[in-house]
Enzyme design. Structure first.
Site, PDB file in Angstrom:
ATOM      1  CB  SER A  46      -0.932   0.001   1.211  1.00  0.00           C
ATOM      2  OG  SER A  46      -1.882  -1.036   1.111  1.00  0.00           O
ATOM      3  CG  ASP A 222      -4.865  -4.882   2.316  1.00  0.00           C
ATOM      4  OD1 ASP A 222      -4.351  -5.541   1.397  1.00  0.00           O
ATOM      5  OD2 ASP A 222      -4.258  -4.616   3.375  1.00  0.00           O
ATOM      6  CG  HIS A 226      -3.326  -8.988   4.205  1.00  0.00           C
ATOM      7  ND1 HIS A 226      -2.204  -9.439   3.543  1.00  0.00           N
ATOM      8  CD2 HIS A 226      -3.377  -7.645   3.979  1.00  0.00           C
ATOM      9  CE1 HIS A 226      -1.598  -8.422   2.954  1.00  0.00           C
ATOM     10  NE2 HIS A 226      -2.303  -7.320   3.182  1.00  0.00           N
TER      11      HIS A 226
END
Length: 326
Positions: A46, A222, A226
């Site tokens: 990111s 995100d 993960h």
């Protein structure tokens, strides 16, 4: 608007989880694709991804507003501010997290949260909504950055307000902390992204003779990737899509607002698999990390046509700057 980790798999799963198979993302007339690789790695993060958006340069993983030689780069926020354009951000992470930080901070590592908070306190950002109060108040160096900001006439709120009832004047500056650290997941009671986005547009627009620039991030898409947690991904993507709807409604009424939605990278190698049914999706992952898969860019409004095609993530910076005429 950045859906962190939001690739086509995430969008597809969210789409087929809605009652009528419709998303606000479908309202965009222009769609492109971006290559997300960092300067020395096909798999970006990111920090490098957002620095590409904010500063127009490829850099290394973990870099916050600096180039490959750790030299600070001018961000689109900083350039806009010098032209009298108001700036703000609304995120579902800490405001010191990698993606928002790249628009106002300059640090060699994304993990330097207290230094990033100092950069924010000395920045000219007009509005910030998100978590991370700890890095401004409960610091190792015992500085009270909230007091520092208040002395600069920045209004600081330490709890989520009732957005429609919150009064403010023209050209006011404000920070609203929605959590001491990370805000809650959507499914665990976080409800502010869409209403805070509407509030932010009106707040920044009030008294803004030269317009405004707003960053909105669906940060936790995100985190679901993960975690290889499909329900987490879908709920966060749908929440982000609601905020997109608010922005498009504003832009359609205003007629002078460019809206760009994209992702810094895809997370999880996420896909909808064979055997999926309405309300019962079969999904899968190839990794618990990021991938090099290209991600979509959606554009609406003046200059939207420039966002079609396939290009590097750094060109988002160039295209936005050109659209602003700066």
């Amino acid at each position: 608007m950045i859906g962190d980790g939001m690739g086509l798999g995430q969008v597809t799963a969210a789409l087929y989880s809605t009652p009528r198979f419709r998303l606000n993302l479908e309202r965009f007339p222009v769609i492109g694709l971006i290559k997300t690789h960092a300067v020395d790695n096909l798999i970006t993060d990111s920090a490098a991804g957002a620095t590409a958006f904010a500063s127009g340069c490829k850099t290394y993983l973990g870099a916050i507003g600096v180039n490959r030689d750790t030299i600070p780069t001018r961000t689109i926020f900083e350039i806009a501010q010098k032209k009298g354009i108001r700036t703000g951000l609304v995120v579902t992470s800490e405001i010191t997290h990698a993606t928002p930080a790249c628009f106002y901070a300059h640090q060699p590592l994304r993990s330097m949260y207290e230094q990033i908070a100092e950069d924010f306190a000395s920045s000219k950002v007009d509005l910030a909504i998100g978590g991370g109060k700890k890095y401004f108040l409960h610091r190792y160096d015992r500085q009270n950055l909230i007091e520092v900001m208040e002395k600069k006439n920045v209004r600081v709120l330490d709890e989520e307000p009732k957005w429609r009832q919150l009064d403010y004047g023209p050209n006011e500056r404000m920070v609203c902390f929605t959590a001491n650290m990370q805000p809650k997941r959507k499914v665990k009671g976080r409800h502010y992204l869409a209403p805070a986005t509407s509030f932010a547009m009106n707040f920044l627009d009030k008294g803004a003779e030269n317009g405004f620039m707003l960053l909105v991030e669906g940060s936790q898409i995100d985190w679901g990737g993960h975690a290889n947690d499909s329900n987490y991904i879908i709920s966060e993507t749908l929440d982000f899509d609601k905020a997109i709807g608010k922005v498009l409604d504003f832009a359609e009424k205003d007629g002078e607002t460019l809206v760009v939605v994209t992702a810094d990278h895809e997370t999880g190698g996420y896909s909808v698999k064979n055997g999926s049914r309405r309300g019962n999706l079969k999904t899968g992952f190839t990794t618990g990390s990021h991938t090099a898969t290209m991600v979509p860019v959606y554009a609406y409004g003046p200059g939207a046509e420039k966002f079609a095609g396939i290009y590097n993530n750094t060109e988002i910076f160039d295209k936005v700057r050109n659209a602003l005429g700066i």
